[in-house]
Each structure stands twice: as structure tokens, then as C-alpha cells.
Design a protein around this motif. Structure first.
Motif, short mmCIF file in Angstrom:
data_model
loop_
_atom_site.label_atom_id
_atom_site.label_comp_id
_atom_site.label_asym_id
_atom_site.label_seq_id
_atom_site.Cartn_x
_atom_site.Cartn_y
_atom_site.Cartn_z
N GLY A 163 5.46 -14.24 3.86
CA GLY A 163 5.49 -14.27 5.32
C GLY A 163 6.19 -13.09 5.98
O GLY A 163 6.34 -13.07 7.20
N MET A 164 6.61 -12.12 5.21
CA MET A 164 7.26 -10.95 5.80
C MET A 164 6.20 -10.15 6.57
O MET A 164 5.06 -10.01 6.11
N SER A 165 6.57 -9.63 7.73
CA SER A 165 5.61 -8.87 8.55
C SER A 165 5.30 -7.53 7.90
O SER A 165 6.08 -7.00 7.10
N VAL A 166 4.14 -7.00 8.27
CA VAL A 166 3.71 -5.70 7.76
C VAL A 166 4.75 -4.64 8.11
O VAL A 166 5.07 -3.77 7.28
N MET A 167 5.28 -4.68 9.33
CA MET A 167 6.30 -3.70 9.76
C MET A 167 7.52 -3.76 8.86
O MET A 167 8.05 -2.73 8.45
N VAL A 169 7.75 -4.99 5.77
CA VAL A 169 7.40 -4.58 4.41
C VAL A 169 7.35 -3.06 4.33
O VAL A 169 7.88 -2.45 3.39
N ALA A 170 6.72 -2.45 5.32
CA ALA A 170 6.63 -0.98 5.35
C ALA A 170 8.02 -0.35 5.38
O ALA A 170 8.30 0.60 4.64
N ALA A 171 8.89 -0.89 6.21
CA ALA A 171 10.27 -0.36 6.31
C ALA A 171 11.03 -0.57 5.00
O ALA A 171 11.76 0.31 4.55
N LYS A 172 10.86 -1.74 4.40
CA LYS A 172 11.59 -2.06 3.16
C LYS A 172 11.24 -1.09 2.03
O LYS A 172 12.12 -0.66 1.28
N TYR A 173 9.96 -0.71 1.92
CA TYR A 173 9.51 0.14 0.82
C TYR A 173 9.38 1.61 1.22
O TYR A 173 9.00 2.44 0.39
N GLY A 174 9.67 1.92 2.47
CA GLY A 174 9.60 3.31 2.92
C GLY A 174 8.18 3.86 2.91
O GLY A 174 7.96 5.02 2.58
N ALA A 178 -0.16 1.60 7.40
CA ALA A 178 -1.52 1.76 6.88
C ALA A 178 -1.56 1.56 5.37
O ALA A 178 -2.49 0.96 4.83
N THR A 179 -0.52 2.00 4.69
CA THR A 179 -0.44 1.81 3.24
C THR A 179 -0.31 0.33 2.90
O THR A 179 -0.94 -0.17 1.97
N VAL A 180 0.49 -0.40 3.68
CA VAL A 180 0.64 -1.84 3.45
C VAL A 180 -0.70 -2.54 3.66
O VAL A 180 -1.12 -3.38 2.84
N PHE A 181 -1.39 -2.21 4.75
CA PHE A 181 -2.71 -2.80 5.01
C PHE A 181 -3.70 -2.46 3.90
O PHE A 181 -4.51 -3.29 3.49
N ARG A 182 -3.64 -1.23 3.38
CA ARG A 182 -4.55 -0.82 2.31
C ARG A 182 -4.27 -1.63 1.03
O ARG A 182 -5.19 -2.10 0.37
#
Length: 190
Positions: A163-167, A169-174, A178-182
Motif C-alpha cells: 500500500g505504499m504510494s508510488v511517490m 516508493v520512488a523516494a525510498k529507492y532513489g 516512471a521507473t516505479v510505474f514501469r
């Protein structure tokens, strides 16, 4: 004694294209079979194409180069190379905005060669400073430099399924959104 015209072209990386320089050499009447090229940095003077053309040159021959920085980026080495060519009796024709032809000779030609060599080395110094500044700026802002690291796709997908948001997740992994969505899309496609 028969004299020949030779051409030399160089770009710094294998990704760059020699076409503009090769077209210029052809427009000067340099035969393709006497044209040599390298895809190596101009600070390295151990280049196969340059060594090959230098080995061919004899007194009276003419070497065509699209611009002085194609011979090299280090002023003292370029000037030493020009002096070596002159000692052999080889003429140099340099194209560009200010064409230089050592067959004409004289102090104006010598001064033009010195100025072009200086400007070429200055540009190399400025490029290095810009790259160092950009690197320092990225590092200061916490952004990585160089090749991206491997992304743990399973961890990204696990965080998304929790349930973590895309934003977030993106911040957590740097990585970018778009990469998260891909990653998400590729997982659905399997």
C-alpha cells in the motif's frame, strides 16, 4: 618526387560521429584510402589512426585536419607534433572558421597555430571544470553520479503491494516515479 595528401579525423568517443570531418576531408580532395581516423580522447596521443598517418607522411606531403583540436587537446603535445611535421617537411592544412595552411607559412600562420592550440586546451580545461562542478552539485544535493545502481524490483513490488504510494516508493529507492510505474507494469505483464 611524388607528394600525397592525407587526412586525419578524430572524435572523443565511439558514440560520436566522424561524418562531418570525413565530408570536409573529401571536399578538400583527400582520397578515402589516405584518410585515417580515431575514436579516442584528444589527450591520448597513443592513437592507432594518428600513428598510421604519421608513419605514412613524407617530405612534401600535406596532412588535412578539420580543426586543430582533432589532432589533440594538449597544447604542448599538439605544438610538438606540428614541429615534428615541419621538421619532416610535411605541410598541415587545418579547416574550420579560420583555415590555416602551413604551405603559406610565416609569422601569421605560426601565431594562428599557437592561438588555436591555446583555445583548444582552454576549452578542455573548461569542460573538466564544468563536469567537476556538475558532479559536486549532484553529490551535494544527495543525487547519485554515474551508472545507476541495480534496483531491487521485488522490494519495490512488495512495498507497492503493502500500500505504499508510488511517490514514497520512488523516494525510498532513489528512483523516478516512471521507473516505479514501469516495474509495476512489467510485473503485471508476466
Amino acid at each position: 618526387m611524388t607528394t600525397y595528401e592525407y587526412g586525419y579525423a578524430r572524435v572523443s568517443t565511439t558514440a560520436q560521429d566522424l561524418k562531418r570531418q570525413l565530408d570536409w576531408l573529401e571536399s578538400q580532395g583527400v582520397p578515402v584510402e589516405r584518410t585515417y581516423a580515431d575514436k579516442r580522447t584528444g589527450t591520448d596521443f597513443e592513437r592507432e589512426g594518428l600513428a598510421s598517418v604519421l608513419a605514412q607522411l613524407r617530405s612534401g606531403d600535406v596532412l588535412y585536419v578539420a580543426s586543430l583540436d582533432r589532432l589533440g587537446r594538449t597544447m604542448h603535445k599538439v605544438l610538438a607534433l606540428i614541429a615534428e611535421l615541419r621538421e619532416k617537411g610535411v605541410h598541415l592544412v587545418i579547416g574550420g572558421a579560420m583555415t590555416i595552411d602551413t604551405r603559406v607559412g610565416g609569422p601569421a600562420t605560426d601565431m594562428a597555430l599557437l592561438m588555436l592550440g591555446t583555445f583548444s586546451e582552454m576549452e578542455l580545461i573548461f569542460q573538466r571544470e564544468r563536469r567537476a562542478s556538475a558532479r559536486a552539485s549532484r553529490e551535494a544535493s544527495g543525487k547519485s553520479w554515474g551508472r545507476p545502481r541495480e534496483i531491487d524490483r521485488a522490494a519495490v513490488l512488495a512495498d507497492l503491494s503493502d500500500g505504499m504510494s508510488v511517490m514514497k516508493v520512488a523516494a525510498k529507492y532513489g528512483i523516478g516515479r516512471a521507473t516505479v510505474f514501469r516495474i509495476k507494469s512489467e510485473a503485471k505483464g508476466k
